[in-house]
Design an enzyme around this catalytic site. Structure first.
Site, short mmCIF file in Angstrom:
data_model
loop_
_atom_site.label_atom_id
_atom_site.label_comp_id
_atom_site.label_asym_id
_atom_site.label_seq_id
_atom_site.Cartn_x
_atom_site.Cartn_y
_atom_site.Cartn_z
N ASP A 20 -17.68 19.26 43.43
CA ASP A 20 -18.11 18.20 42.51
C ASP A 20 -19.62 18.22 42.40
O ASP A 20 -20.33 17.81 43.32
CB ASP A 20 -17.64 16.82 43.00
CG ASP A 20 -17.95 15.75 41.95
OD1 ASP A 20 -18.46 16.10 40.87
OD2 ASP A 20 -17.68 14.57 42.22
C1 BGC Z 1 -18.70 13.27 39.23
C2 BGC Z 1 -17.45 13.95 38.74
C3 BGC Z 1 -17.70 14.62 37.43
C4 BGC Z 1 -18.85 15.58 37.60
C5 BGC Z 1 -19.16 16.38 36.34
C6 BGC Z 1 -19.89 14.20 39.18
O1 BGC Z 1 -21.07 13.52 39.46
O2 BGC Z 1 -18.49 12.81 40.53
O3 BGC Z 1 -16.42 13.00 38.64
O4 BGC Z 1 -16.53 15.27 37.00
O5 BGC Z 1 -20.00 14.86 37.95
O6 BGC Z 1 -19.72 15.61 35.36
#
Ligand code: BGC
Length: 769
Positions: free
Chosen positions: A314
């Site tokens: 993530d």
């Molecule tokens: C979030 C995710 C998201 C990713 C991409 C992260 O900061 O926790 O849920 O999919 O960013 O945007």
């Protein structure tokens, strides 16, 4: 490598379109495209890959586009790198060169289709092996059409509505080139201080699991590789919602048993529904970061849960192993994350940077890299990209008008998400004529907080504000007076005076209060889950006029309601409902539809009760029946109860439940029991009622929740109708996760309720023998 970084935009666009024509011609003759199709062929391809090409497949980064240059989006998002056209073009050259070298496997968050077509053309035609790129973004609850935020949709207690909205999101999103979406978020959230409560389905394991599966089925359609399907990347694996004190990115200090009991079931449901991507979470679990946690990402996820797809980090979570103090540096982090089972690195770039060298130096077994590449190629194959890398890169589809049905679905899903918490003296529904209405509060005419977190792509479809919808419904729109009275977080000069004057001149006040979009979502943990003081002051002043008050709450988490807001005659939970928000609220407020939504999370009495959820275990010193006496488990002065419990929600009918009945007193472990209750609507209009089935295992080797939802059904009840609603209970619903983290079924006495909420209903009991 292209030499010139200062092409005009027109020149660049010309180059892009010529390349597209080239790609389509080249495709048919690309031997790799034609030969991929089964795992033996994937293995053959892996054998041909250099270490750099392998590591490239495991890297995902934001796709650059000329649209970024000087765009409003770039200005609002300081993290977005280049902002001038010149810098953007230079960076695009670098990115395309990396695609050409095979150093990038996936690209994320496109702003336009052209940049995707361009990048795919380079990948397919100009990279050595021609492996297609895969594109993704956070299409969470809408793309062009915006549907209710996920927590709102969970309030429908109708997983099918989530499947249908996810399907619509996939149809719109895939037309714009998205092969995958970083959704659904299936984290069970029991602490409402956590801002990301808004992105999930709430506090309950069963409800969360049903919505997880429904959303996966919606995004992926009947076939993962269809042109209008998007792969679901289920997130965040795992227990991200258990962050200590609801603080985003904090550790989750839970036990392995709780992980299995509460946090993993929605993931399992999503995998069983066909998801082949999951995102490793930011948090630690019992001290080990999820993104470097081999026990979690390999033993549990693959060996126990049978997951066959790929895991992505993530947003740099694999690099954050360093900040956690789990890896000594980025190189170490790349080794630990990959070895643990994290296959794709999001954005950080540490996989392409370090994996080849880690293998060459003997610190990392190449077989582990191959395994991750195999999973990524499998995912690409399932997305249909080896059959046609341009399957979702179709300009005609992207330019086609949105289906009318999506707008209708936006209204239907929004209406179904609304929860009527309170309706004293049947103040609602309001009449469409003859009454002067004062619509007071920062959300009455608001146009900026209709969609909720994760709806950055929808600008071209303006959402309907509440005041606009009210005017359309009222026979004489002049009977509606709209006054802000306060900003969302600060008073406005003369605001309260104007609001009080409007209230005095009206027959009824509708107070539109709540949280701004920015107060919910990622990185928006709050210590107090109350309304901002400026809005509470407004509510007190308006209530002091003595006029009947309907509160419309706009929010993304449960709130601890206070004073005049809590005491208003009617309270309607309207969340962020998206494109059709105003119309849906008007449908309910003026009675075209009877509300049927139910709380997917408990509303506590006070913030300090967090985490508060209905399925709490029994205390050895329970504070029963609202007791606030000494030496019983409760916070000083507050009963150990919710203000509105999970499952609660009223309708415009008059619903009553007769006592719960069991078909037998005793049932064998391999048998089944029927549990039923008569549910009546003695009101004068047809309604939908969510009938819920709860159990409590009286004595068990692990202390069981006071109540646990094990089934529910939404039924239609005509005016004056009585229905016998029955459920079948068997081993699957009566077992729990034992001390050894495995499901166990223990004989003994069970309480059971057919009830309208987690705290209502007259129960019965039976013995499991
Ligand atoms: C979030 C995710 C998201 C990713 C991409 C992260 O900061 O926790 O849920 O999919 O960013 O945007």
């Amino acid at each position: 490598m292209q030499q010139h970084h200062t092409f005009s935009l027109e020149r660049r666009r010309f180059l892009i379109s010529s390349a597209i024509v080239g790609a389509v011609t080249a495709l048919a003759s690309n031997p790799i495209m034609a030969s991929i199709g089964n795992s033996a062929k994937i293995d053959k391809l892996i054998k041909r890959m250099t270490l750099e090409e392998k590591a490239g497949q495991l890297h995902l980064e934001p796709v650059l586009s000329t649209m970024m240059a000087d765009s409003d989006f770039a200005k609002q998002n300081p993290w977005m790198p280049p902002t001038t056209l010149e810098k953007t073009l230079a960076a695009m050259d670098v990115q395309l060169e990396n695609v050409r070298k095979g150093n990038i496997g996936m690209l994320t968050t496109p702003m336009d289709l052209d940049s995707l077509i361009n990048a795919q053309t380079v990948a397919v035609n100009e990279s050595r092996l021609g492996i297609p790129l895969m594109f993704g973004a956070d299409l969470i609850h809408g793309f062009r059409t915006v549907f209710p935020v996920p927590i709102a949709e969970a309030a429908s207690f109708e997983p099918e509505i989530a499947r249908r909205t996810a399907r619509a999101v996939a149809i719109e999103g895939s037309a714009a080139g998205h092969d995958m979406t970083y959704a659904p978020m299936v984290d069970i959230a029991r602490d409402q201080r956590w801002g990301r409560v808004v992105e999930g389905a709430g506090e309950d394991v069963l409800l969360g699991s049903l919505f997880a599966a429904a959303r996966v089925r919606g995004f992926q359609g009947d076939k993962r590789g269809a042109s209008d399907s998007m792969l679901a990347c289920v997130k965040h694996f795992a227990a991200y919602g258990a962050a200590e004190s609801g603080l985003d990115y904090a550790g989750s200090p839970i036990t392995e048993r709780m992980l299995h009991e509460v946090y993993l079931p929605p993931f399992q449901a999503a995998f069983d529904a066909g998801a082949i991507l999951t995102m490793a979470s930011f948090n630690t679990i019992d001290g080990v970061p999820a993104s470097g946690n081999k026990h979690l990402l390999t033993t549990i996820l693959r060996d126990k849960m049978g997951f066959k797809g790929a895991v992505m980090s993530d947003y740099e979570s694999e690099r954050e192993l360093v900040a956690h103090g789990f890896a000594s540096d980025n190189r170490d982090a790349a080794r630990l994350a990959l070895s643990a089972g994290c296959d794709i690195g999001m954005v950080s770039g540490i996989f392409p940077k370090y994996l080849p060298d880690l293998v060459r130096s003997g610190e990392l077994d190449e077989a582990l890299v191959d395994q991750a590449v195999r999973r990524v190629l499998y995912v690409k194959q399932e997305a249909g990209l080896f059959d046609d890398p341009f399957i979702r890169l179709n300009k005609a589809r992207n330019n086609a008008p949105l289906p009318k049905a999506h707008r209708e679905l936006a209204r239907e899903s929004a209406v179904k998400s609304i929860v009527l918490l309170k309706n004293d003296n049947a103040l609602l529904p309001l009449p469409k004529s003859g009454k002067k209405i004062a619509l007071i509060g920062p959300f009455g005419a608001d146009t900026k907080n209709l969609n909720g977190a994760w709806s950055p792509f929808s600008a071209e479809t303006p959402s309907v504000p509440v005041d606009v919808a009210f005017r359309m419904v009222l026979q004489d729109p002049n009977l509606l007076k709209v006054v802000a009275g306060s900003d969302i977080e600060a008073p406005i000069v003369g605001g309260i005076e104007a609001a009080v004057a409007a209230a005095k001149a009206a027959d009824v006040v509708v107070l539109a209060l709540g949280e701004s979009e920015k107060m919910t979502g990622e990185s928006t943990s709050r210590t107090e889950i109350t309304l901002p003081p400026a809005q509470v002051a407004l509510a007190e002043a308006v209530a002091a006029t003595g006029k009947p008050v309907v509160v419309l709450l706009r929010n993304g988490r449960a709130l601890a309601l206070e004073g005049a807001v809590r005491d208003a005659s009617s309270i309607v939970l309207t969340w962020y409902l998206g494109t059709e928000m105003g119309n849906a609220v008007a449908d309910v407020v003026f009675g075209d539809v009877s509300p049927a939504g139910r709380l997917p999370m408990s509303f506590p009495i006070a913030s300090g009760q967090q985490p508060y959820y209905y399925a709490r275990e029994n205390s050895g010193r329970p504070a029963l029946n609202g007791s606030t006496g000494m030496f019983k488990s409760h916070f000083t002065g507050i009963p150990d109860e919710a203000l509105y419990s999970f499952g609660h929600g009223l309708t415009y009918g008059k619903v009553s439940y007769a006592e719960t009945r069991c078909s037998v007193d005793k049932v064998a472990k391999n048998g089944q029991i029927t549990v039923s209750a008569q549910v009546s609507n003695s009101g004068n209009r047809a309604i939908e009622e969510v009938v819920q089935l709860y159990i409590h295992d009286q004595t068990a080797s692990v202390v069981q929740p006071r109540r646990k939802l094990v089934d529910f059904r939404k039924v239609k009840l005509a005016a004056g109708e009585t229905l016998n609603v029955s459920f079948t209970l068997g081993a699957d619903k009566l077992s729990f996760i034992g001390q050894d983290t495995k499901p166990v079924l223990e004989s003994g006495l069970f309480d059971v309720w057919v009830a309208p909420s987690a705290t209502a209903g007259e129960g019965s009991s039976f013995a499991l023998i």
